[in-house]
Design an enzyme around this catalytic site. Structure first.
Site, PDB file in Angstrom:
ATOM      1  CE1 TYR A 160     117.774  44.659  92.773  1.00 35.29           C
ATOM      2  CE2 TYR A 160     117.231  43.681  94.877  1.00 35.29           C
ATOM      3  CZ  TYR A 160     116.979  43.838  93.538  1.00 35.29           C
ATOM      4  OH  TYR A 160     115.935  43.184  92.947  1.00 35.29           O
ATOM      5  CG  ASP A 338     112.881  43.040  76.577  1.00 39.08           C
ATOM      6  OD1 ASP A 338     114.048  42.747  76.245  1.00 39.08           O
ATOM      7  OD2 ASP A 338     112.270  43.990  76.073  1.00 39.08           O
ATOM      8  CG  ASP A 362     114.984  40.100  92.986  1.00 37.32           C
ATOM      9  OD1 ASP A 362     114.466  38.998  93.228  1.00 37.32           O
ATOM     10  OD2 ASP A 362     114.844  41.095  93.738  1.00 37.32           O
TER      11      ASP A 362
HETATM   12  O1  LIG Z   1     115.256  41.269 100.519  1.00 40.04           O
HETATM   13  C1  LIG Z   1     114.136  41.293 100.024  1.00 40.04           C
HETATM   14  O2  LIG Z   1     113.152  41.666 100.643  1.00 40.04           O
HETATM   15  C2  LIG Z   1     113.897  40.798  98.637  1.00 40.04           C
HETATM   16  C3  LIG Z   1     115.111  40.213  98.015  1.00 40.04           C
HETATM   17  C4  LIG Z   1     114.782  39.356  96.865  1.00 40.04           C
HETATM   18  O3  LIG Z   1     113.696  39.348  96.332  1.00 40.04           O
HETATM   19  C5  LIG Z   1     115.803  38.471  96.361  1.00 40.04           C
HETATM   20  O4  LIG Z   1     116.964  38.577  96.718  1.00 40.04           O
HETATM   21  O5  LIG Z   1     115.462  37.611  95.538  1.00 40.04           O
HETATM   22 MG   LIG Z   2     113.582  37.959  94.693  1.00 32.97          MG
END
Ligand SMILES: O=C(O)CCC(=O)C(=O)O
Ligand SMILES: [Mg+2]
Ligand SMILES: NC(=O)C1=CN([C@@H]2O[C@H](COP(=O)(O)OP(=O)(O)OC[C@H]3O[C@@H](n4cnc5c(N)ncnc54)[C@H](OP(=O)(O)O)[C@@H]3O)[C@@H](O)[C@H]2O)C=CC1
Length: 474
Positions: A160, A338, A362
């Site tokens: 990220y 997983d 996420d």
């Molecule tokens: O910022 C985004 O477009 C996706 C972020 C995301 O999926 C999250 O933080 O859960």
């Molecule tokens: Mg997300």
């Protein structure tokens, strides 16, 4: 100080003392409406939050909302491509606690996520996403009530960070050249591996600092939970990514067994202690044999290492953790990423706090939310040492935007987390009561209605919010 926004004329700032918010009775809280379904979710959420604060505290407490802009709305106000104006960043920094609707991130192209940017700019390193079942919520899972987990997701690094180079770009090509011709050959464990020339390249940094401050918060949270839920599971794919995901696991254990030595026991330590408790005469070698699968097939050096590990554990913590005392400690274990996706489905009751890196968290937070009713029931918070932004787990759900249709539960529950963070527990409890009653009475939005047997009538987003208010006022 601000170019295009004006703070409310009444209200005071939330300040911080040793990382804890100090909240006045009339705090000023910036909010971002959000793109897509934010247009529906925010008004419904604000209505419920205000009504709960009023019902809980009368005139004594009130939030002064401060509208700030990001995403599409910001471009309308500030001009083309002004997705995240300085005004908004200044306001969030100044007022410390904020709440936001979802913001769009186009796939590909140059624009990086505004959501991620807000977390990184404010160093909101812990993304906290509880997945808990509300009685009566329809779920695709047979026993959703057994799932009660809180995902603690590292929020500032991993892929990220967005350090990537496009396939064919000059720097991408240069990097591949250096890797293929210098760095990979200089690292014997990589053998003759080569990166294809038509590859895009992304960097995945996982730091000790980032990992340990996240795990610290996860353990601190576990300490506040009832005994039965005092568990922290380190989630990683360390079997494949040894120096990033594997290191996250190792740094997590290192922190647990140093800073929280008195409060924590690792799963492996618990095996060593319990083997000794069952058989006080057990030799360290037999203990090692029971702890390590395939012990007898290992090299003598590796066997020796495990015997030494057993001896060291007994020496270090038998006094403080032995004779069953470890059962009163926070259990820290780890699971491969997983595997945890199937474990939360097959053995949901065995998990509590799941500490993850950014990408795993996420994925896992959407999957866990699905088990307890879907993304419409998935709240979240991004917490740093001197700032917090509350937001739902889901995104802008563009196909539903502007239809007053989606479930506001996710953003409202994010608001509940904000109230709890502020110490306004009575207002938070009222909302949870109202939400629970609305669901039990099948007064819900389309997403929950369609899963009910038989399908319930569909309430609008705004109507679901009103139903919650009706029930918490009863
Ligand atoms: O910022 C985004 O477009 C996706 C972020 C995301 O999926 C999250 O933080 O859960
Ligand atoms: Mg997300
Ligand atoms: N923090 C943030 O602001 C986030 C932003 N995003 C961004 O959002 C955009 C859209 O992403 P997308 O992949 O469609 O994922 P979304 O999470 O926005 O939506 C996916 C699906 O989830 C369901 N859903 C989402 N929100 C709700 C809700 N409140 N109530 C009921 N159901 C809901 C809907 O399912 P169904 O249609 O089946 O009912 C929806 O179609 C992208 O630009 C993405 O980058 C994504 C995640 C987080």
């Amino acid at each position: 100080m601000y170019e295009k926004i004006t703070p409310p004329t009444t209200g005071e700032k939330i300040t911080f003392n040793n990382g804890e918010p100090v909240v006045p009775d009339n705090p000023i809280i910036p909010f971002i409406r959000g793109d897509g379904t934010g247009i529906d979710l925010w008004p419904a959420s604000q209505r419920v939050l205000d009504a709960a604060v009023e019902a809980a505290y009368g005139d004594k407490r009130k939030i002064s909302w401060f509208k700030v802009y990001a995403g599409d709305e910001a471009c309308e106000q500030y001009g083309t491509y002004q997705y995240l104006p300085q005004d908004t960043l200044t306001a969030i920094k100044e007022y410390g606690v904020a709440i936001k609707g979802p913001l769009t991130t186009p796939i590909g192209g140059g624009i990086r996520s505004l959501n991620v940017a807000l977390r990184q700019i404010n160093d909101l390193y812990a993304c906290v996403r509880p997945c808990k079942y509300y009685a009566g919520t329809p779920s695709p899972h047979k026993t959703p009530e057994k799932l009660d987990v809180i995902i603690y997701r590292e929020n500032t690094e991993d892929i990220y960070l967005g350090i990537e180079w496009k396939e064919g770009s000059e720097i991408g090509q240069k990097l591949i050249h250096i890797l293929n011709n210098e760095l990979i050959p200089a690292t014997p464990e990589h053998g003759k591996k080569q990166i294809r020339l038509d590859s895009g390249i992304g960097i995945k940094p996982i730091s000790k600092t980032g990992s340990q401050r996240l795990v610290r918060r996860a353990i601190q949270h576990a300490l506040r939970l009832p005994k039965a839920k005092q568990m922290v599971t380190l989630v990683h794919k360390g079997n494949i990514m040894k120096y990033t995901e594997g290191a996250f696991r190792d740094w997590g254990y290192e922190l647990a067994t140093s800073e929280f030595r008195h409060e924590c026991i690792t799963e492996r330590e618990s095996w060593i202690l319990s083997n000794k408790e069952k058989n006080p005469d057990l030799s360290n070698e037999d203990n090692a044999r029971q702890v390590e699968p395939g012990y007898d097939g290992l090299t003598p050096e590796k066997r020796q290492e495990i015997v030494q590990e057993v001896a060291a554990v007994l020496e270090a913590i038998w006094e403080t953790h032995g004779d069953g005392k470890w059962k009163e400690k926070i259990m820290v274990n780890d699971r491969i990423a997983d595997s945890i996706f199937q474990q939360i489905q097959t053995r949901p009751a065995e998990y509590s706090i799941l500490a993850t890196m950014n990408l795993n968290g996420d994925y896992l937070s959407d999957a866990a939310a699905a088990m307890v009713g879907g993304l419409g029931m998935g709240p979240g918070a991004n917490i740093g040492d001197e700032c917090a932004i509350f937001e739902a787990t889901h995104g802008t759900a563009p196909k539903h935007a502007g239809l007053d249709r989606v479930n506001p539960g996710s953003l409202i529950l994010s608001g509940v987390m904000m109230l709890e963070y502020m110490g306004w527990q009575e207002a938070a409890d009222l909302i949870k009561k109202g939400l629970g009653a609305a669901i039990s009475n099948q007064e819900v939005t389309y997403d929950l209605a369609r899963l009910m047997e038989p399908p319930a009538p569909e309430l609008k987003c705004s109507e679901f919010a009103e139903a919650m208010i009706k029930y918490f006022k009863e």
